[in-house]
Design an enzyme around this catalytic site. Structure first.
Site, PDB file in Angstrom:
ATOM      1  N   HIS A 173     -31.736  52.620 -20.227  1.00 56.46           N
ATOM      2  CA  HIS A 173     -32.161  51.441 -19.468  1.00 56.46           C
ATOM      3  C   HIS A 173     -31.890  50.154 -20.240  1.00 56.46           C
ATOM      4  CE1 HIS A 173     -33.704  52.953 -15.788  1.00 56.46           C
ATOM      5  NE2 HIS A 173     -34.292  51.806 -15.509  1.00 56.46           N
TER       6      HIS A 173
ATOM      7  N   GLU B 263     -25.751  62.668  -6.919  1.00 52.87           N
ATOM      8  CA  GLU B 263     -25.741  62.549  -8.381  1.00 52.87           C
ATOM      9  C   GLU B 263     -25.604  63.883  -9.093  1.00 52.87           C
ATOM     10  OE1 GLU B 263     -28.728  59.369  -9.766  1.00 52.87           O
ATOM     11  OE2 GLU B 263     -29.650  60.207  -7.962  1.00 52.87           O
TER      12      GLU B 263
ATOM     13  N   CYS C  67     -22.075  53.432  -6.773  1.00 57.29           N
ATOM     14  CA  CYS C  67     -22.602  52.500  -7.776  1.00 57.29           C
ATOM     15  C   CYS C  67     -22.590  53.218  -9.124  1.00 57.29           C
ATOM     16  CB  CYS C  67     -24.005  52.019  -7.421  1.00 57.29           C
ATOM     17  SG  CYS C  67     -25.145  53.299  -6.910  1.00 57.29           S
TER      18      CYS C  67
END
Length: 765
Positions: free
Chosen positions: A367, A608, A679
């Site tokens: 992150h 994913e 994305c």
């Protein structure tokens, strides 16, 4: 042998510096193998020679004086072949090179094994005996195993030593070597600045060295912390006196005696007097004593190491508490370095002074790295050998293209990287003019470009670069910056700011995606294998109270805008999608019954994991759109942990298997007449964007800083040329070959400025 091996590795791991590490290795191996000689030759990049750095059995005067070329001697052969050489009589070998100063002429038996760390040869470990004999298989296996175990320890000690050596007066006499440490390129760009070390609370290992600005004040702060810990121990001892037996009560007396021990407290004060600040002096002495106790034979004494560490943490806690929030001293451009970089740490340095980020742990997909890319800060993650506690105040170069961090660079290297930075600024200025132009190919094909967001600042940056929508809003970020789950009203405010800023353009909000590398401090998920564990939709379906509150907040936030899209992460089965849709419909009905004017938004899934790839048509029948999360999909297809710097080199977005999976998803989704978007980092790369457009992806979503480059690439080609490029690439078998071909093609098309700039350490071509 296994117990001997464990003991050697444990003891060497606690040695304080490189010389101690090498000396321990040769002494312990010589004793364990009952051989006459054990030596270590380390490769010196500056001299391009193997240098004798430690020996037990040869002449000590030869240490640091004797060396060999990489092509010279049996040691050179071991390094060249990267495999052991085991000889009955070394002098008969054609590569034998007699080193007179060592006194090795009487030794015949020779066994040399390479010391390899991250595929690089650090040196050669050698044992020798007078007797004419080959070392047996078990001895050779022991040496190979030990070398593999110790390579990381040697590499880290060598890295720390190289940094410390630069302060030595003799270092000024030698030509400057541009030393660098390698990690994972996480956010592209180049930064030059002064290091600021971010310290974790009450973690001794992360405390950096800093000069004491006021020695008296530091000493008083330390004494006050010691007294506070002493008071705590007295209080706890008194409170538990009735519940503990006398022999258990003795533990508190042990702690109190340690606080009165001049070997601990007195030594720390001596280090403060010598100029180190209190926290750094505490770290030095406590960790040195921990190493000393850990190396002892007696079990009872070894256990005292944990007592000393605990005491050190307690004192450190008071030192940090009394000092208040960590004081970050910044003058000019600053590079923030941490053991484990967190999003919250980015606020420690004023925004206008923060030019680069480095993390010892983590990867390009953490992150912190995602946020760094969002704000356009060059970043390197996973620099595992970086002695970061020794770098406070030093000048470094952060190369966010190759993943290198240069410490105390030469003026020549600084100027070379400054030239790269000037080129970057010129390209950025050229791309500025594209803001109001569409991403349209030369033959008229229009490609919508959306952005990934998570911070309020992302919105402004995205609109400045001409984004046409949000393809991924990471809703977990508002959850991560709090100490508890945000309420429905708090979530509503965060979501509405995104929806309002982009209205009427679409905003795709991913439902809470925690687990894996995304942890909430107030909702810890501890698992042995978190990436295959409880994460994404699995968590929120198990906690409908969290999911429903979030969906209600999203729907209420969209009132009056109607530009909301909801996306479900980490789906693996039709059942999960059906259950999530039921929950969304329930929230919608509840709000309509409460009088809110809300409409059912478009709902989609993120592909994913491989299981979703082969069910994509079934998913497409249930939902309104499909979006691919290419970062996670690449990780799962290649079985490569994105956060593990050891295997970062295997994470390849252009791997043929990944490209074929992406093409399959686009083709199968279109068969159901549903839109498909993507994305991830591949969409943010100009070459990757051309391939995805050719595959049939209808929307590309990326971080805002990459949008101008991608737009420029799309405007510089025809759709037919991109499809021809895809056909050629799909016939290739190697990810690096594909990457090179994409860069070459962009240069042929006159788009070479969009590729990675030529770096000072790169060969031509």
């Amino acid at each position: 042998m296994l117990s001997v091996l464990r003991k050697i590795v444990q003891e060497v791991s606690t040695a304080p510096d490189l010389d101690s590490v090498l000396d321990l290795i040769v002494r312990r191996i010589q004793r364990a193998m009952k051989t006459e000689v054990c030596s270590i030759f380390l490769f010196d990049p500056a001299r391009q020679r193997y240098v004798l750095r430690a020996t037990q059995g040869l002449n000590q005067e030869a240490v640091d004086q004797v060396s060999l070329l990489p092509t010279e001697g049996i040691v050179g052969q071991v390094g060249q072949r990267a495999e052991p050489i085991n000889l009955e009589d070394a002098s008969r070998h054609p590569a034998f090179h007699y080193l007179k100063a060592t006194g090795e002429e009487r030794y015949h038996a020779f066994l040399g094994v390479p010391i390899i760390h991250h595929r690089s040869i650090l040196g050669v470990l050698v044992v020798q005996q007078e007797e004419h004999r080959r070392f047996d298989e078990s001895e050779e296996a022991f040496m190979v195993t030990l070398s593999a175990q110790l390579a990381g320890v040697i590499a880290h000690a060598e890295a720390t030593g190289s940094v410390n050596a630069e302060n030595h007066p003799q270092a000024q006499m030698k030509p400057q070597i541009d030393r660098y440490f390698t990690g994972v390129a996480a956010s592209s760009g180049v930064a030059i600045g002064t290091v600021v070390v971010a310290t974790l609370a009450a973690e001794l290992e992360t405390v950096p060295d800093k000069p004491a600005r006021d020695i008296v004040a530091e000493r008083e702060a330390f004494r006050a912390a010691v007294e506070a810990v002493r008071d705590d121990i007295h209080t706890v001892s008194h409170n538990l006196s009735r519940r503990l037996r006398a022999e258990e009560q003795v533990l508190f007396d042990v702690y109190l005696r340690m606080l009165d021990d001049q070997a601990l407290v007195g030594e720390i004060e001596a280090r403060i007097q010598a100029g180190n600040w209190a926290q750094g002096a505490l770290r030095e002495v406590v960790l040195a004593q921990v190493r000393q106790f850990n190396s002892m034979e007696d079990t009872y004494l070894r256990e005292r190491a944990s007592d000393i560490r605990d005491l050190g943490r307690r004192i450190l806690g008071y030192l940090q508490e009394n000092a208040g929030p960590p004081e970050i001293e910044c003058e000019g451009d600053s590079i923030l370095i941490a053991d484990e970089l967190s999003p919250a740490m980015l606020g420690l340095v004023p925004e206008e002074q923060l030019v680069g980020l480095v993390s010892v742990s983590g990867s390009g997909s953490s992150h912190a790295a995602i946020m760094a890319r969002a704000v356009g800060i060059p970043t390197v993650m996973g620099v595992v050998d970086l002695p970061f506690t020794r770098l406070e105040g030093r000048q470094v170069i952060v190369d966010g293209y190759s993943g290198r961090v240069y410490v105390n660079p030469s003026e020549k290297l600084l100027e070379a990287f400054r030239e790269v930075m000037r080129e970057e600024q010129l390209v950025a200025a050229e791309l500025e003019g594209l803001k109001l132009l569409p991403a349209e190919t030369t033959d008229g094909y229009r490609m919508p470009l959306w952005v990934n967001t998570g911070l309020v600042a992302d919105v402004t940056r995205a609109l400045q670069h001409g984004a046409e929508g949000i393809g991924l809003y990471r809703t977990e970020i508002p959850f991560m910056i709090r100490d508890f789950f945000p309420s429905e009203q708090e979530q509503l405010q965060s979501y509405r700011s995104q929806l309002e800023a982009f209205a009427p353009r679409p905003v795709t909000m991913r439902t809470l995606d925690i687990g894996g590398d995304k942890a909430l401090p107030y909702f810890p998920i501890e698992e042995d294998n978190p990436f295959l564990g409880w994460r994404g939709i699995r968590v929120t379906l198990d906690h409908p109270e969290i999911f429903l509150v979030q969906v209600r907040a999203m729907l209420r936030a969209s009132e009056g805008f109607n530009n909301l899209r909801i996306m479900l992460p980490m789906v693996t089965s039709v059942h999960e999608v059906e259950e999530a849709l039921r929950q969304i419909d329930r929230a919608l009905v509840e709000l309509q019954d409460e009088g809110y004017d809300v409409q059912r938004p478009l709902v989609g899934v993120m592909v994913e994991v491989p299981a979703a790839v082969y069910q994509v048509r079934r998913f497409a029948r249930l939902v309104d759109f499909v979006s691919v999360g290419s970062n996670d999909l690449t990780q799962y297809i290649l079985a490569v942990d994105r956060n593990n710097p050891r295997v970062a080199g295997l994470y390849a977005a252009y791997h043929p298997a990944v490209l074929r999976a992406l093409q399959y998803i686009a083709r199968e989704t279109r068969k159901e007449g549903k839109p498909v978007s993507i994305c991830g980092e591949m969409a943010a790369d100009p070459g990757g964007a051309l391939l995805l457009m050719a595959m049939g992806y209808e929307v590309l979503s990326m971080n805002a800083n990459n949008l101008p480059r991608v737009k420029s690439a799309i405007r510089g080609v025809s759709l037919a040329r991109a499809q021809s490029l895809l056909n050629r690439v799909l016939r290739m078998d190697d990810a690096e070959e594909i990457h090179r071909y994409l860069r070459h093609t962009l240069k042929q098309l006159g788009l070479g400025q969009l590729t990675r700039p030529r770096l000072p350490h790169q060969p031509p071509g």
